[in-house]
Each structure stands twice: as structure tokens, then as C-alpha cells.
Design a protein around this motif. Structure first.
Motif, PDB file in Angstrom:
ATOM      1  N   LEU A  66      36.105  59.412 -22.474  1.00  0.00           N
ATOM      2  CA  LEU A  66      35.436  59.228 -23.764  1.00  0.00           C
ATOM      3  C   LEU A  66      35.543  57.771 -24.212  1.00  0.00           C
ATOM      4  CD1 LEU A  66      33.936  60.543 -26.149  1.00  0.00           C
ATOM      5  CD2 LEU A  66      36.175  61.147 -27.099  1.00  0.00           C
ATOM      6  N   GLU A  67      36.709  57.186 -24.052  1.00  0.00           N
ATOM      7  CA  GLU A  67      36.906  55.771 -24.398  1.00  0.00           C
ATOM      8  C   GLU A  67      35.987  54.884 -23.567  1.00  0.00           C
ATOM      9  OE1 GLU A  67      37.978  52.060 -25.575  1.00  0.00           O
ATOM     10  OE2 GLU A  67      38.476  53.908 -26.616  1.00  0.00           O
ATOM     11  N   LYS A  68      35.969  55.127 -22.259  1.00  0.00           N
ATOM     12  CA  LYS A  68      35.195  54.294 -21.338  1.00  0.00           C
ATOM     13  C   LYS A  68      33.686  54.462 -21.542  1.00  0.00           C
ATOM     14  CE  LYS A  68      34.617  53.466 -16.393  1.00  0.00           C
ATOM     15  NZ  LYS A  68      34.849  54.012 -15.066  1.00  0.00           N
ATOM     16  N   GLU A  69      33.216  55.697 -21.661  1.00  0.00           N
ATOM     17  CA  GLU A  69      31.778  55.966 -21.731  1.00  0.00           C
ATOM     18  C   GLU A  69      31.186  55.784 -23.124  1.00  0.00           C
ATOM     19  OE1 GLU A  69      30.924  59.843 -20.179  1.00  0.00           O
ATOM     20  OE2 GLU A  69      31.803  59.376 -18.225  1.00  0.00           O
ATOM     21  N   VAL A  70      32.015  55.917 -24.176  1.00  0.00           N
ATOM     22  CA  VAL A  70      31.478  55.908 -25.537  1.00  0.00           C
ATOM     23  C   VAL A  70      32.102  54.820 -26.404  1.00  0.00           C
ATOM     24  CG1 VAL A  70      31.165  57.248 -27.661  1.00  0.00           C
ATOM     25  CG2 VAL A  70      30.908  58.367 -25.438  1.00  0.00           C
ATOM     26  N   TYR A 135      34.574  65.485 -26.464  1.00  0.00           N
ATOM     27  CA  TYR A 135      33.818  64.755 -25.454  1.00  0.00           C
ATOM     28  C   TYR A 135      32.440  65.384 -25.305  1.00  0.00           C
ATOM     29  CZ  TYR A 135      32.203  62.995 -20.998  1.00  0.00           C
ATOM     30  OH  TYR A 135      31.437  62.412 -20.027  1.00  0.00           O
ATOM     31  N   LEU A 136      31.417  64.549 -25.214  1.00  0.00           N
ATOM     32  CA  LEU A 136      30.058  65.000 -24.911  1.00  0.00           C
ATOM     33  C   LEU A 136      29.513  64.166 -23.776  1.00  0.00           C
ATOM     34  CD1 LEU A 136      28.358  65.237 -28.437  1.00  0.00           C
ATOM     35  CD2 LEU A 136      29.170  67.124 -27.037  1.00  0.00           C
ATOM     36  N   GLN A 137      28.785  64.783 -22.874  1.00  0.00           N
ATOM     37  CA  GLN A 137      28.123  64.018 -21.815  1.00  0.00           C
ATOM     38  C   GLN A 137      26.944  63.263 -22.399  1.00  0.00           C
ATOM     39  OE1 GLN A 137      27.116  66.915 -18.791  1.00  0.00           O
ATOM     40  NE2 GLN A 137      28.982  66.457 -17.674  1.00  0.00           N
ATOM     41  N   GLY A 138      26.540  62.207 -21.725  1.00  0.00           N
ATOM     42  CA  GLY A 138      25.329  61.506 -22.120  1.00  0.00           C
ATOM     43  C   GLY A 138      25.547  60.088 -22.615  1.00  0.00           C
ATOM     44  N   GLY A 139      26.780  59.631 -22.648  1.00  0.00           N
ATOM     45  CA  GLY A 139      27.042  58.241 -22.990  1.00  0.00           C
ATOM     46  C   GLY A 139      27.047  57.953 -24.476  1.00  0.00           C
ATOM     47  N   SER A 140      27.129  56.669 -24.788  1.00  0.00           N
ATOM     48  CA  SER A 140      27.346  56.246 -26.172  1.00  0.00           C
ATOM     49  C   SER A 140      26.146  56.509 -27.077  1.00  0.00           C
ATOM     50  CB  SER A 140      27.742  54.771 -26.223  1.00  0.00           C
ATOM     51  OG  SER A 140      26.721  53.951 -25.723  1.00  0.00           O
ATOM     52  N   ARG A 141      24.930  56.314 -26.581  1.00  0.00           N
ATOM     53  CA  ARG A 141      23.755  56.539 -27.438  1.00  0.00           C
ATOM     54  C   ARG A 141      23.655  58.007 -27.857  1.00  0.00           C
ATOM     55  NH1 ARG A 141      22.634  51.891 -25.643  1.00  0.00           N
ATOM     56  NH2 ARG A 141      20.939  50.488 -26.071  1.00  0.00           N
ATOM     57  N   ASN A 142      23.923  58.908 -26.913  1.00  0.00           N
ATOM     58  CA  ASN A 142      23.914  60.339 -27.206  1.00  0.00           C
ATOM     59  C   ASN A 142      25.002  60.685 -28.218  1.00  0.00           C
ATOM     60  OD1 ASN A 142      23.011  63.090 -26.713  1.00  0.00           O
ATOM     61  ND2 ASN A 142      24.940  63.353 -25.607  1.00  0.00           N
ATOM     62  N   TYR A 143      26.178  60.065 -28.056  1.00  0.00           N
ATOM     63  CA  TYR A 143      27.290  60.342 -28.962  1.00  0.00           C
ATOM     64  C   TYR A 143      26.992  59.824 -30.362  1.00  0.00           C
ATOM     65  CZ  TYR A 143      32.057  61.921 -29.607  1.00  0.00           C
ATOM     66  OH  TYR A 143      33.164  62.638 -29.993  1.00  0.00           O
ATOM     67  N   VAL A 144      26.406  58.642 -30.426  1.00  0.00           N
ATOM     68  CA  VAL A 144      26.026  58.069 -31.726  1.00  0.00           C
ATOM     69  C   VAL A 144      25.018  58.976 -32.423  1.00  0.00           C
ATOM     70  CG1 VAL A 144      24.699  56.180 -32.778  1.00  0.00           C
ATOM     71  CG2 VAL A 144      26.590  55.671 -31.229  1.00  0.00           C
ATOM     72  N   GLN A 145      24.039  59.474 -31.680  1.00  0.00           N
ATOM     73  CA  GLN A 145      23.043  60.386 -32.258  1.00  0.00           C
ATOM     74  C   GLN A 145      23.740  61.645 -32.795  1.00  0.00           C
ATOM     75  OE1 GLN A 145      19.827  61.390 -29.599  1.00  0.00           O
ATOM     76  NE2 GLN A 145      19.078  63.014 -30.929  1.00  0.00           N
TER      77      GLN A 145
END
Length: 163
Positions: A66-70, A135-145
Motif C-alpha cells: 500500500l505504501e509503495k503503490e499508493v 488495501y485496494l488494487q489499482g494504484g494511487s489514482r484508483n485509491y484517490v478516487q
């Protein structure tokens, strides 16, 4: 080398150094708070939501992912800087923490019923629980959304209750 060439070379070096310094500063722009009381005061004063990241930062695979991807990505940092007070509630195995820090983190984990890592708790600016996620898959843009939808939904609910 003549004087003009030396000046041009020096100017190029100064511009390069300035660019590197701005980039490095940008990378460190998002500060994670570890003092919950301080974070609560900041959130209340700024109107920002609080994001509690319950993590095992040096041993939990999903937390590290989560830290690395988001959390380390610019899309998240930009969003967080404008909308969140981020608090790391860490339960490391190798990193040293003060007794006070450990106690605060245990108390927060108990208060919010944390059973696994990573768990993300979103609190309103006045400290009321809004939701929990992880944790959610899909990277930082998905997490921000995802986070933006949580905040917008909560804001709308608050607005509807006051009408």
C-alpha cells in the motif's frame, strides 16, 4: 574556456541543482503525523479529514505494498495535501518507538477495533468516524478516487442532515 562559457556552465549547474532540490522537496512534501492529538487539532483547524493508517510498516506485506503503490505516489500526495491529515499508527517489529507512541497506537487500535493490517480509518475533521477501508488494487489514482468518494459522500450526508 572563456568567461562566457564558464558563466554558461555555472548557470547550467545551478539550474540543475535547483531542479534536483525542488524534486527532492516534492518527494518529501507529504508529512505523516504520528501524534494523534496534534493531527486532530490540525484537522479541526483546517477542515481536512483524518486518515489513520494502522500499519505494520516493516513486516506487513500488504502495508508495504500500500505504501509503495499508493502513499508514495504523487497522485496520492497531491490529494492528501489538499484533503487529509495523514496519521501513521504503526506497529513495527524492528523500528524503535517511545513508550508513549506505543501506548497511543495501542489505544487507537482498541478504540477503532483494529483486527488486521493495513486498516485505514477515515475520520471527519471533527474526529467522528466516517468509514474504514484498507488495501485496494489499482494504484494511487484508483485509491484517490475511492477516498474522494468517501469524503464527498460524507459531506453530502452532513449537508442533507443540516437542511
Amino acid at each position: 574556456l572563456n568567461r562566457g562559457e564558464i558563466m554558461r556552465r555555472n548557470l547550467t549547474i545551478y539550474i540543475l541543482i535547483a531542479t534536483v532540490m525542488m524534486y527532492c522537496t516534492r518527494l518529501e512534501a507529504l508529512d505523516w503525523e504520528t501524534d494523534f492529538k496534534k493531527a486532530s487539532s490540525t484537522a479541526k483547524a483546517s477542515g481536512k479529514y483524518i486518515m489513520l493508517d494502522f500499519s505494520g510498516s516493516d513486516w506487513c506485506g500488504w502495508c508495504i505494498k500500500l505504501e509503495k503503490e499508493v502513499f508514495s505516489q504523487d497522485a496520492f500526495k497531491d490529494f492528501a495535501e489538499k484533503n487529509l491529515v495523514c496519521v501513521l499508527v504503526d506497529f513495527p517489529r524492528k523500528k524503535n518507538q517511545t513508550g508513549e507512541q506505543k501506548q497511543q497506537n495501542r489505544d487507537l487500535a482498541t478504540k477503532y477495533g483494529i483486527r488486521g493490517y493495513p486498516t485505514i480509518i477515515i475520520l471527519s475533521p471533527d474526529g467522528e468516524p466516517v468509514t474504514r477501508t484498507g488495501y485496494l488494487q489499482g494504484g494511487s489514482r484508483n485509491y484517490v478516487q475511492h477516498l474522494n468518494e468517501i469524503i464527498e459522500r460524507h459531506n453530502q450526508t452532513q449537508k442533507d442532515q443540516h437542511e
